[in-house]
Motif scaffolding. Sequence first.
Motif, PDB file in Angstrom:
ATOM      1  N   VAL A   1       0.762  -1.493  -0.089  1.00  0.00           N
ATOM      2  CA  VAL A   1      -0.116  -0.064   0.077  1.00  0.00           C
ATOM      3  C   VAL A   1       0.978   1.311   0.001  1.00  0.00           C
ATOM      4  CG1 VAL A   1      -1.886   1.155   1.229  1.00  0.00           C
ATOM      5  CG2 VAL A   1      -1.859  -1.187   1.270  1.00  0.00           C
TER       6      VAL A   1
ATOM      7  N   GLN B   1       0.338   6.630   3.315  1.00  0.00           N
ATOM      8  CA  GLN B   1      -1.218   7.396   3.536  1.00  0.00           C
ATOM      9  C   GLN B   1      -2.162   7.131   2.450  1.00  0.00           C
ATOM     10  OE1 GLN B   1       0.452  11.336   4.089  1.00  0.00           O
ATOM     11  NE2 GLN B   1       0.981  10.974   6.213  1.00  0.00           N
ATOM     12  N   ARG B   2      -2.050   5.938   1.714  1.00  0.00           N
ATOM     13  CA  ARG B   2      -3.231   5.535   0.731  1.00  0.00           C
ATOM     14  C   ARG B   2      -3.277   6.912  -0.215  1.00  0.00           C
ATOM     15  NH1 ARG B   2      -5.568   1.083   0.190  1.00  0.00           N
ATOM     16  NH2 ARG B   2      -5.461  -0.525   2.059  1.00  0.00           N
ATOM     17  N   GLN B   3      -2.207   7.555  -0.657  1.00  0.00           N
ATOM     18  CA  GLN B   3      -2.346   8.462  -1.551  1.00  0.00           C
ATOM     19  C   GLN B   3      -2.526   7.961  -3.064  1.00  0.00           C
ATOM     20  OE1 GLN B   3       1.122  11.220  -1.488  1.00  0.00           O
ATOM     21  NE2 GLN B   3       1.627  10.515   0.395  1.00  0.00           N
ATOM     22  N   PRO B   4      -3.504   8.377  -3.834  1.00  0.00           N
ATOM     23  CA  PRO B   4      -3.961   7.725  -5.340  1.00  0.00           C
ATOM     24  C   PRO B   4      -2.885   7.928  -6.193  1.00  0.00           C
ATOM     25  CG  PRO B   4      -5.483   9.588  -4.606  1.00  0.00           C
ATOM     26  CD  PRO B   4      -4.345   9.334  -3.298  1.00  0.00           C
TER      27      PRO B   4
ATOM     28  N   ASP C   1      -3.899   3.383  -5.127  1.00  0.00           N
ATOM     29  CA  ASP C   1      -3.327   3.527  -3.952  1.00  0.00           C
ATOM     30  C   ASP C   1      -2.497   2.177  -3.484  1.00  0.00           C
ATOM     31  OD1 ASP C   1      -5.555   2.008  -2.871  1.00  0.00           O
ATOM     32  OD2 ASP C   1      -5.803   3.593  -1.375  1.00  0.00           O
ATOM     33  N   HIS C   2      -2.564   1.140  -4.151  1.00  0.00           N
ATOM     34  CA  HIS C   2      -2.105  -0.236  -3.839  1.00  0.00           C
ATOM     35  C   HIS C   2      -1.614  -1.030  -4.959  1.00  0.00           C
ATOM     36  CE1 HIS C   2      -5.994  -1.153  -3.464  1.00  0.00           C
ATOM     37  NE2 HIS C   2      -5.852  -2.353  -3.785  1.00  0.00           N
TER      38      HIS C   2
ATOM     39  N   TRP D   1       5.970   4.072   0.389  1.00  0.00           N
ATOM     40  CA  TRP D   1       5.158   3.030   0.503  1.00  0.00           C
ATOM     41  C   TRP D   1       4.748   2.855   2.159  1.00  0.00           C
ATOM     42  CZ3 TRP D   1       3.048   0.453  -3.422  1.00  0.00           C
ATOM     43  CH2 TRP D   1       3.792   0.587  -4.529  1.00  0.00           C
ATOM     44  N   GLN D   2       3.971   2.228   2.454  1.00  0.00           N
ATOM     45  CA  GLN D   2       3.599   2.026   3.758  1.00  0.00           C
ATOM     46  C   GLN D   2       4.637   0.929   4.383  1.00  0.00           C
ATOM     47  OE1 GLN D   2      -0.555   0.840   4.991  1.00  0.00           O
ATOM     48  NE2 GLN D   2      -1.175   3.047   4.416  1.00  0.00           N
TER      49      GLN D   2
END
Length: 152
Positions: free
Chosen positions: A27, A30-33, A67-68, A106-107
């Motif tokens: 992911v 911060q789940r940025q698209p 976002d992933h 990345w997370q």
Amino acid sequence: MQPQPNSHLLRHGRFSQTGRAYLITAVVHQRQPIFNDWKVGRLLVAELKRAHEHGWVNSIAWVIMPDHFHWLVQLEQCTLARLMQSIKSRSTLTINRKLNREGAFWQTGYHDRAIRDGEDLLPFARYIVANPLRAGLVEKIGDYPLWDACWL
């Protein structure tokens, strides 16, 4: 960058086995698209392809969502840890350079699911490539530019 709660638990019991198939998910921070821009997504595709061409994995199916990403692979000459460290670090460098940005991309960590011996891979591949449909990004999978499967 703040660590994700319980991200350390993703490594608990992780085992890499050559020849085993794994469903991997990572992911964006911060789940940025960021992959809404498919040209940026192609930079990640290049890293997935590189791992396949180097013989680290046999890439079975993948999709890059905004976002992933999900990736179904069979491990060949690499461990999960080495594979993901390479994919995430190399893609971070190229994507950050392209977007003129710095810092985390990345997370922390990633999710993996080992596929049991004899378990059919096709349902996993279908799950992966149907993600854009379920998310309502397209009406036909052929309209989505960031996916592939070895059966095509």
